[in-house]
Design a protein around this motif. Structure first.
Motif: not given
Ligand SMILES: NC(=O)c1ccc[n+]([C@@H]2O[C@H](COP(=O)([O-])OP(=O)(O)OC[C@H]3O[C@@H](n4cnc5c(N)ncnc54)[C@H](O)[C@@H]3O)[C@@H](O)[C@H]2O)c1
Length: 270
Positions: A18, A37, A90, A156, A160, A187, A189, A193
């Protein structure tokens, strides 16, 4: 006119998913971006991709759970771009080991709290003084539909849910400085991953799908708008970062296709 012309944005976790899609959209709308990152490989790749397309981006290798690392990231952002207008918190996620409270290892709790809740606190702690100096700004925190309701992942859910009240408090505390704070609750996404985790042969297409796969398929039928892409969330982040949302502060936008809003009963074949 681009919506974020000459704005500077600090995006955590922007090497993937995201936040990476959001960084790309912000740049397309005229912003300069700091890719904050942990993973060097994906962080450098995101920086290369954005710069190759003519954008201005800097990758800063950062652990968002560490105060000194976050301070260095903010200092590097200011050194490169001279100011700060937008924070997009994020980075985050949940662990498989996030199990019922009486069975959970304390390390799982601490890891989740640090990644999902300490991290937005730290970026605000180091970023807000620069926003005040700039005369205002926009903070966008990423929570989850699981922060709006109960679920089977206590750590979690706690983090959140905490982000939602933290966002309201930021809104109250910094309104006098022209800083708005809002949150997005996605919701499901389809990030790289998630695709790897859920859309593989074993998970979805097995002769006898696992209970988790069956639940996911039912949810898709009951709440078809609850499944989206990183770009769908990036579009909402752009709205919250830009002047288009100037009447919004302290809000959480549930981008979850109604999953936290209404109850539907599954009446199809199992
Ligand atoms: N993907 C979904 O379905 C979904 C749904 C609801 C909420 N979210 C929330 O959206 C956010 C992003 O999710 P996503 O699926 O895009 O994640 P993702 O896993 O695709 O990407 C997360 C990024 O954060 C980096 N990261 C992890 N730990 C870190 C740290 N300690 N310091 C710096 N960077 C770090 C990772 O290396 C990765 O590049 C999260 O907070 C997640 O809880 C995601």
């Amino acid at each position: 006119m681009a919506k974020l012309q000459d704005k500077v944005a600090f995006l955590t976790g922007a090497g993937a998913g995201i936040a990476k899609a959001t960084a790309k959209l912000f740049v397309a709308e005229g912003a300069k971006v700091a890719i904050v990152e942990l993973n060097r490989e994906v962080g450098e790749a995101a920086e290369r991709e954005i710069c190759a397309a003519g954008g201005d981006a800097i990758f800063i290798e950062t652990d968002v759970t560490k105060d000194d690392s976050m301070k260095r990231a903010m200092d590097a952002t200011i050194a490169r771009f001279g100011k700060l207008d937008i924070i997009f918190n994020c980075a985050g996620g949940s662990l498989q080991e996030d199990v019922p409270v009486h069975e959970m290892d304390l390390a799982v709790w601490h890891h989740t709290i640090n990644l999902n809740l300490l991290h937005p606190f730290l970026s605000c702690r180091h970023g807000i003084p620069h926003m005040i100096k700039a005369g205002g700004g926009a903070i966008i925190n990423v929570t989850s539909h699981l922060g709006l309701m109960g679920s089977m992942k206590p750590a979690y859910a706690a983090t959140k849910g905490g982000i939602i009240s933290f966002t309201k408090t930021l809104a109250a505390q910094y309104v006098a400085h022209n800083i708005r704070a809002n949150a997005i609750a996605p919701g499901s996404i389809r990030t790289e991953r998630q695709i790897k985790r859920y859309e593989n042969k074993d998970f979805m297409l097995a002769e006898k799908p696992s209970p988790a796969a069956r639940t996911r398929m039912k949810m898709q039928k009951l709440y078809p708008f609850s499944h989206g892409s990183s770009e769908d969330i990036a579009a909402i982040a752009l709205f919250l970062a830009s002047n288009d949302s100037r009447m919004l502060t302290g809000s959480t936008l549930a981008a979850d296709g109604g999953r936290s809003t209404y109850l539907k009963i599954y009446d199809g074949d199992d």
